[in-house]
Scaffold this motif. Structure first.
Motif, PDB file in Angstrom:
ATOM      1  N   LYS A 105       0.822  -1.206   0.000  1.00 30.80           N
ATOM      2  CA  LYS A 105       0.000   0.000   0.000  1.00 30.80           C
ATOM      3  C   LYS A 105       0.855   1.254   0.000  1.00 30.80           C
ATOM      4  O   LYS A 105       0.431   2.310  -0.467  1.00 30.80           O
ATOM      5  N   THR A 106       2.074   1.133   0.508  1.00 34.69           N
ATOM      6  CA  THR A 106       2.968   2.289   0.595  1.00 34.69           C
ATOM      7  C   THR A 106       3.771   2.498  -0.682  1.00 34.69           C
ATOM      8  O   THR A 106       3.914   3.632  -1.160  1.00 34.69           O
ATOM      9  N   TRP A 107       4.279   1.393  -1.258  1.00 37.61           N
ATOM     10  CA  TRP A 107       5.226   1.496  -2.366  1.00 37.61           C
ATOM     11  C   TRP A 107       4.648   1.129  -3.719  1.00 37.61           C
ATOM     12  O   TRP A 107       5.283   1.390  -4.746  1.00 37.61           O
ATOM     13  N   MET A 162       2.922  -0.400 -10.806  1.00 30.65           N
ATOM     14  CA  MET A 162       1.820   0.539 -10.637  1.00 30.65           C
ATOM     15  C   MET A 162       1.955   1.178  -9.259  1.00 30.65           C
ATOM     16  O   MET A 162       2.032   0.488  -8.233  1.00 30.65           O
ATOM     17  N   SER A 163       1.986   2.508  -9.246  1.00 29.24           N
ATOM     18  CA  SER A 163       2.169   3.227  -7.986  1.00 29.24           C
ATOM     19  C   SER A 163       0.883   3.214  -7.173  1.00 29.24           C
ATOM     20  O   SER A 163      -0.207   2.962  -7.698  1.00 29.24           O
ATOM     21  N   PRO A 164       0.972   3.542  -5.877  1.00 27.25           N
ATOM     22  CA  PRO A 164      -0.252   3.748  -5.097  1.00 27.25           C
ATOM     23  C   PRO A 164      -0.974   4.997  -5.615  1.00 27.25           C
ATOM     24  O   PRO A 164      -0.384   5.833  -6.312  1.00 27.25           O
ATOM     25  N   ASN A 165      -2.218   5.100  -5.276  1.00 28.18           N
ATOM     26  CA  ASN A 165      -2.982   6.308  -5.614  1.00 28.18           C
ATOM     27  C   ASN A 165      -2.677   7.375  -4.569  1.00 28.18           C
ATOM     28  O   ASN A 165      -3.030   7.231  -3.398  1.00 28.18           O
ATOM     29  N   ARG A 167      -3.404  11.052  -3.569  1.00 28.39           N
ATOM     30  CA  ARG A 167      -4.266  12.215  -3.752  1.00 28.39           C
ATOM     31  C   ARG A 167      -4.851  12.278  -5.168  1.00 28.39           C
ATOM     32  O   ARG A 167      -4.910  13.327  -5.793  1.00 28.39           O
ATOM     33  N   GLY A 168      -5.248  11.125  -5.652  1.00 27.68           N
ATOM     34  CA  GLY A 168      -5.879  11.037  -6.963  1.00 27.68           C
ATOM     35  C   GLY A 168      -4.923  10.783  -8.108  1.00 27.68           C
ATOM     36  O   GLY A 168      -5.353  10.525  -9.239  1.00 27.68           O
ATOM     37  N   LEU A 169      -3.610  10.838  -7.858  1.00 26.97           N
ATOM     38  CA  LEU A 169      -2.607  10.665  -8.915  1.00 26.97           C
ATOM     39  C   LEU A 169      -2.028   9.256  -8.859  1.00 26.97           C
ATOM     40  O   LEU A 169      -1.640   8.774  -7.798  1.00 26.97           O
ATOM     41  N   GLN A 170      -1.939   8.618 -10.029  1.00 22.87           N
ATOM     42  CA  GLN A 170      -1.343   7.288 -10.116  1.00 22.87           C
ATOM     43  C   GLN A 170      -0.539   7.181 -11.398  1.00 22.87           C
ATOM     44  O   GLN A 170      -0.922   7.713 -12.438  1.00 22.87           O
ATOM     45  N   VAL A 171       0.604   6.488 -11.342  1.00 20.53           N
ATOM     46  CA  VAL A 171       1.441   6.276 -12.525  1.00 20.53           C
ATOM     47  C   VAL A 171       1.751   4.793 -12.668  1.00 20.53           C
ATOM     48  O   VAL A 171       1.709   4.035 -11.679  1.00 20.53           O
ATOM     49  N   GLY A 172       2.057   4.399 -13.890  1.00 26.32           N
ATOM     50  CA  GLY A 172       2.424   3.014 -14.161  1.00 26.32           C
ATOM     51  C   GLY A 172       3.437   2.927 -15.284  1.00 26.32           C
ATOM     52  O   GLY A 172       3.409   3.746 -16.209  1.00 26.32           O
TER      53      GLY A 172
END
Length: 400
Positions: A105-107, A162-165, A167-172
């Motif tokens: 959940k963190t990384w 896939m990064s955690p979400n 504040r609404g932002l996610q990257v992969g």
């Protein structure tokens, strides 16, 4: 007293064993879909057949708590045709998904195997063809899913993060190894995507670059030097008229961006994609669809879609979409334009069972990738005998 101590020890060990077991889980899930399809023009003939609006599948997914917020995960997912029971994705046992990885959940999450691209994870929800407009049948996509938003081509031999979400932002990001001896980059795939969510607003964008796409993604075998055949006998999507003539491309580049906005019971979606088949004539595409012998240049597809979903009642959903695609052509051999309309209705009998009716209409003009007059060619269907094609499907979907 000894008996009491023994009983307490036994109960303690049993509780610890149960707690450890509860930290791991395996879930069996799936979808069974069957519909009746009508197509008014398949090489000039009417077609009546059983098909499916949503891809039928079954799968297993599991997780094991490793402690410290870290979990081991896996997914195995197999596609099949409900009307005949045959395997989809070229007959692969787990052709839809097959990966294992670690999640925090963190990384974030790292997975390795056969899986969807990060671009698809973060942009497909904006497209009607990957949502309500028959994602399994494929008819609802942009120009034979040339931008792969509907995942006609999965990525094998890949590692994805896939990064955690936040504040609404996610990257992969994703990288697929081609597996060719002596050539690290041949048949490889590089992919990256980003998404942002803020209340009713959703945005996403992705970039994909594929070396030797005819073998890297269209053949279902990323390390292949010859094309594999799908369950229907065609080399997956490279045998369509819209872009099948570009199988000799040295690379494929896809840029996609989209968004959606929720207004009460309605969701408005927009999607744009730019797809390029680059350095044509560089690859010996064995068994490709017949067409011009391109000696260079790039064929570019620009595609746009606007769609709307409306929840009329808790059970009834209506949807509509318009899609426009322009192929600029290559080697001065002309260009082609494609327009498509999707209309659909879904009625939920329960949380797991629904009925649907979906219609599709496509028109074409200009010169296609094979150097001939463009004809309508709905994705997943054989091409039309002229410049238009009308189809519809109605049926039932059950999820478990």
């Amino acid at each position: 007293m000894k008996l009491i101590k023994t009983s307490v020890a036994f109960l303690t060990l049993s509780a610890l064993g149960s707690a450890a077991y509860a930290q791991s889980s395996v879930t069996l899930y799936g979808i069974v879909d069957t519909g009746f399809l009508i197509n008014n023009n398949v090489k000039g003939l009417h077609q009546y057949a059983f098909s499916q609006a949503t891809s039928s599948r079954w799968g297993m997914k599991g997780t094991e708590d490793l402690g410290g917020g870290l979990s081991a995960i896996f997914t195995l997912e197999s596609g099949f045709t409900s009307g005949t029971g045959t395997l989809s994705q070229g007959g692969l046992l787990f052709g839809r998904k097959a990966f294992v990885g670690l999640s925090s959940k963190t990384w974030g999450t790292v997975t390795a195997g056969r899986q969807y691209s990060a671009s698809n994870d973060l942009t497909s929800s904006f497209a009607s063809g990957a949502d309500w407009a028959a994602s399994g049948l494929g008819y609802g996509t942009r120009a034979s899913d040339v931008d792969n938003v509907d995942t006609s081509n999965r990525v094998q031999n890949s590692i994805k993060y896939m990064s955690p979400n936040y504040r609404g932002l996610q990257v992969g990001v994703l990288y697929s190894l081609g597996g060719q001896a002596g050539n690290f980059s041949q048949n490889s795939v590089v992919d990256a995507a980003v998404s942002y969510t803020n209340g009713p607003l959703n945005l996403g964008a992705g970039y994909t670059f594929v070396k030797n796409p005819y073998y890297a993604t269209f053949g279902n075998q990323g390390n292949s030097s010859t094309p594999s055949s799908s369950a229907t006998g065609a080399n997956d999507n490279m045998n369509n008229k819209i872009y099948g003539g570009y199988a000799s491309a040295a690379s494929q580049q896809i840029i996609v961006a989209g968004g959606s906005y929720t207004l009460g019971p309605a969701i408005i979606g927009l999607l744009y994609s730019n797809t390029q088949f680059q350095n044509l004539g560089s690859v010996n595409a064995v068994g490709q669809i017949s067409g011009p012998k391109y000696t260079g240049g790039t064929a570019t597809f620009n595609s746009g879609e606007i769609n709307l979903k409306y929840q009329v009642t808790p059970a009834l959903q209506l949807g509509g979409a318009y899609i426009y695609t322009h192929n600029s052509g290559a080697d001065n051999l002309g260009s082609a334009k494609y327009s498509q309309f999707n209309l659909g209705a879904t009625y939920s009998l329960s949380k797991r069972t629904s009925l649907y009716a979906i219609g599709f209409y496509e028109t074409a003009s200009g010169i296609d990738s094979t150097g001939k007059r463009a004809v309508a060619d709905l994705n997943g269907s054989a091409y039309s005998g002229n410049n238009h094609q009308l189809a519809g499907i109605f049926g039932m979907t059950h999820r478990f």
